[in-house]
Design a protein around this motif. Structure first.
Motif, PDB file in Angstrom:
ATOM      1  N   ARG A 151       5.035  -8.162  -0.715  1.00  0.00           N
ATOM      2  CA  ARG A 151       5.452  -9.201   0.226  1.00  0.00           C
ATOM      3  C   ARG A 151       4.984  -8.891   1.652  1.00  0.00           C
ATOM      4  O   ARG A 151       4.547  -9.796   2.378  1.00  0.00           O
ATOM      5  CB  ARG A 151       6.976  -9.367   0.179  1.00  0.00           C
ATOM      6  CG  ARG A 151       7.467  -9.932  -1.148  1.00  0.00           C
ATOM      7  CD  ARG A 151       8.966 -10.126  -1.182  1.00  0.00           C
ATOM      8  NE  ARG A 151       9.399 -10.698  -2.452  1.00  0.00           N
ATOM      9  CZ  ARG A 151      10.658 -11.002  -2.752  1.00  0.00           C
ATOM     10  NH1 ARG A 151      11.625 -10.772  -1.853  1.00  0.00           N
ATOM     11  NH2 ARG A 151      10.963 -11.526  -3.925  1.00  0.00           N
ATOM     12  N   GLU A 152       5.062  -7.635   2.039  1.00  0.00           N
ATOM     13  CA  GLU A 152       4.636  -7.261   3.390  1.00  0.00           C
ATOM     14  C   GLU A 152       3.133  -7.469   3.568  1.00  0.00           C
ATOM     15  O   GLU A 152       2.688  -8.092   4.542  1.00  0.00           O
ATOM     16  CB  GLU A 152       4.995  -5.808   3.673  1.00  0.00           C
ATOM     17  CG  GLU A 152       4.529  -5.334   5.053  1.00  0.00           C
ATOM     18  CD  GLU A 152       4.788  -3.858   5.290  1.00  0.00           C
ATOM     19  OE1 GLU A 152       4.457  -3.361   6.380  1.00  0.00           O
ATOM     20  OE2 GLU A 152       5.304  -3.187   4.369  1.00  0.00           O
ATOM     21  N   VAL A 153       2.348  -6.966   2.609  1.00  0.00           N
ATOM     22  CA  VAL A 153       0.891  -7.053   2.737  1.00  0.00           C
ATOM     23  C   VAL A 153       0.418  -8.501   2.669  1.00  0.00           C
ATOM     24  O   VAL A 153      -0.339  -8.958   3.528  1.00  0.00           O
ATOM     25  CB  VAL A 153       0.202  -6.217   1.630  1.00  0.00           C
ATOM     26  CG1 VAL A 153      -1.308  -6.491   1.604  1.00  0.00           C
ATOM     27  CG2 VAL A 153       0.468  -4.737   1.849  1.00  0.00           C
ATOM     28  N   VAL A 154       0.865  -9.238   1.652  1.00  0.00           N
ATOM     29  CA  VAL A 154       0.403 -10.615   1.490  1.00  0.00           C
ATOM     30  C   VAL A 154       0.947 -11.496   2.615  1.00  0.00           C
ATOM     31  O   VAL A 154       0.263 -12.415   3.081  1.00  0.00           O
ATOM     32  CB  VAL A 154       0.790 -11.163   0.104  1.00  0.00           C
ATOM     33  CG1 VAL A 154       0.408 -12.631  -0.030  1.00  0.00           C
ATOM     34  CG2 VAL A 154       0.102 -10.345  -0.989  1.00  0.00           C
ATOM     35  N   GLY A 155       2.156 -11.208   3.097  1.00  0.00           N
ATOM     36  CA  GLY A 155       2.700 -11.961   4.220  1.00  0.00           C
ATOM     37  C   GLY A 155       1.857 -11.790   5.471  1.00  0.00           C
ATOM     38  O   GLY A 155       1.507 -12.768   6.152  1.00  0.00           O
ATOM     39  N   ASN A 156       1.526 -10.538   5.806  1.00  0.00           N
ATOM     40  CA  ASN A 156       0.692 -10.277   6.983  1.00  0.00           C
ATOM     41  C   ASN A 156      -0.691 -10.900   6.835  1.00  0.00           C
ATOM     42  O   ASN A 156      -1.235 -11.497   7.778  1.00  0.00           O
ATOM     43  CB  ASN A 156       0.557  -8.770   7.218  1.00  0.00           C
ATOM     44  CG  ASN A 156       1.847  -8.125   7.666  1.00  0.00           C
ATOM     45  OD1 ASN A 156       2.730  -8.789   8.218  1.00  0.00           O
ATOM     46  ND2 ASN A 156       1.989  -6.835   7.430  1.00  0.00           N
ATOM     47  N   TYR A 157      -1.233 -10.764   5.639  1.00  0.00           N
ATOM     48  CA  TYR A 157      -2.571 -11.307   5.394  1.00  0.00           C
ATOM     49  C   TYR A 157      -2.586 -12.840   5.493  1.00  0.00           C
ATOM     50  O   TYR A 157      -3.449 -13.422   6.161  1.00  0.00           O
ATOM     51  CB  TYR A 157      -3.053 -10.871   4.008  1.00  0.00           C
ATOM     52  CG  TYR A 157      -4.353 -11.515   3.586  1.00  0.00           C
ATOM     53  CD1 TYR A 157      -5.563 -11.043   4.057  1.00  0.00           C
ATOM     54  CD2 TYR A 157      -4.357 -12.616   2.715  1.00  0.00           C
ATOM     55  CE1 TYR A 157      -6.758 -11.644   3.682  1.00  0.00           C
ATOM     56  CE2 TYR A 157      -5.536 -13.211   2.334  1.00  0.00           C
ATOM     57  CZ  TYR A 157      -6.735 -12.723   2.814  1.00  0.00           C
ATOM     58  OH  TYR A 157      -7.916 -13.334   2.446  1.00  0.00           O
ATOM     59  N   SER A 158      -1.644 -13.491   4.845  1.00  0.00           N
ATOM     60  CA  SER A 158      -1.638 -14.955   4.839  1.00  0.00           C
ATOM     61  C   SER A 158      -1.448 -15.518   6.246  1.00  0.00           C
ATOM     62  O   SER A 158      -2.034 -16.551   6.594  1.00  0.00           O
ATOM     63  CB  SER A 158      -0.559 -15.488   3.888  1.00  0.00           C
ATOM     64  OG  SER A 158       0.732 -15.114   4.307  1.00  0.00           O
ATOM     65  N   ALA A 159      -0.649 -14.847   7.076  1.00  0.00           N
ATOM     66  CA  ALA A 159      -0.446 -15.307   8.450  1.00  0.00           C
ATOM     67  C   ALA A 159      -1.745 -15.229   9.249  1.00  0.00           C
ATOM     68  O   ALA A 159      -2.069 -16.140  10.035  1.00  0.00           O
ATOM     69  CB  ALA A 159       0.646 -14.473   9.122  1.00  0.00           C
TER      70      ALA A 159
END
Length: 318
Positions: A151-159
């Motif tokens: 969640r942290e990695v994909v959240g940062n990436y998607s933003a």
């Protein structure tokens, strides 16, 4: 879960249910690299001619329907991390993924192998984890809990990709001589993420990871990593898209083609498989909202007859 191709890596032969008819098979998958796909370097964008940058994007979108972006501002570490966490997800034991498997397209976050597995005659050699991303606070709670840092990695990436996508859309607007934020609001409020996994295939000549298609949405940002799996159809010939380190492959979708009244193209492309290694790609899609009305921009269709009628995006998807 037994339908997932990633759980059947012991296969020594391509099953009949994955074997394409002779006329649809990729055959020899070592197609030539397309050496003319535009590569747009954003390093120092503020210091060089913005008009030239816009011209590059428009020309690429007219001729190819896609281009590659390098030095785009999304950190190299984050690019590597999101590919790695996608690989880690598909390497999880089945018990950690089973709650996400669904054949219901209305389920927000779901793991699946085909859009309509039971009714299609031939399946494709890939599994997909797909979920919405924007706004993060509405969707992240439904994402996978494992791997723990997903969640942290994909959240940062998607933003980061969300911001970059809107910026590129603004440049496209300027290139089409539309208002700078014409493609925002109802035309681009939805971001979804698809992590596609292509296991090793016993005979890549017989099947495909994804068949020939062009993207239905507004614009797509693809991380193909080191994968030589993406091919585009150019002048009747399949050509491989060279994977550049940390680059995005940017695809123009059908909606931009229609809004531009045919001035910009949406590229036909497909994904092939590999005999020796698994491949994982990460794709970010920007969509209109379902009820959004789509039509050629008035300023473009006033100069020449509109090529497309007005329609609701949700009806086009059906």
């Amino acid at each position: 879960m037994e339908k997932l191709i990633s759980g059947r890596c012991h296969l020594q032969l391509v099953p009949e249910t994955y074997t394409l008819p002779p006329e649809s098979r990729p055959g020899q998958t070592q197609v030539p690299l397309c050496e003319t796909i535009p590569v747009i370097d954003l390093e120092g964008e503020l210091s060089f001619d913005r008009t030239h940058l816009i011209k590059q994007i428009i020309q690429a979108s007219q001729e190819f329907g896609l281009f590659q972006l390098i030095n785009h501002g999304v950190s190299e570490k984050l690019v590597h991390d999101v590919i790695d966490v996608g690989k880690e997800f598909f390497e999880l034991p089945a018990k950690d993924k089973v709650s996400l498997y669904s054949e219901d397209p209305k389920q927000s976050c779901r793991l699946y192998t085909s859009i309509d597995y039971d009714s299609e005659k031939v399946h494709y050699w890939r599994d997909t984890l797909r979920h919405p991303c924007h706004p993060l606070e509405e969707h992240m709670q439904f994402w996978p809990e494992k791997p723990p840092h997903y969640r942290e990695v994909v959240g940062n990436y998607s933003a980061e990709v969300w911001k970059l996508s809107l910026w590129v859309l603004d440049l496209i607007c300027e290139g089409l001589e539309l208002e700078s934020r014409y493609l925002r609001e109802e035309l681009s409020p939805v971001q979804s993420m698809a992590i596609n996994h292509y296991p090793p295939c016993p005979d890549p000549c017989l099947t495909l990871g994804l068949p020939k298609h062009s993207d239905v949405n507004l614009i797509t940002f693809l991380l193909q990593g080191e994968s030589h799996v993406l091919q585009i159809l150019k002048d009747g010939q399949w050509l491989a898209v060279e994977p550049l380190p940390n680059a995005f492959v940017v695809n123009v979708g059908h909606m931009i083609h229609i809004i531009s009244n045919g001035k910009l193209s949406s590229a036909d492309h497909r994904v092939v498989t590999n005999k020796k290694v698994a491949r994982t790609t990460v794709t970010s899609f920007i969509h209109p909202c379902n009820n959004c009305r789509i039509e050629p921009a008035k300023v473009l269709s006033d100069c020449s007859p509109p090529l497309y009628r007005d329609f609701a995006y949700k009806d086009f998807l059906k």
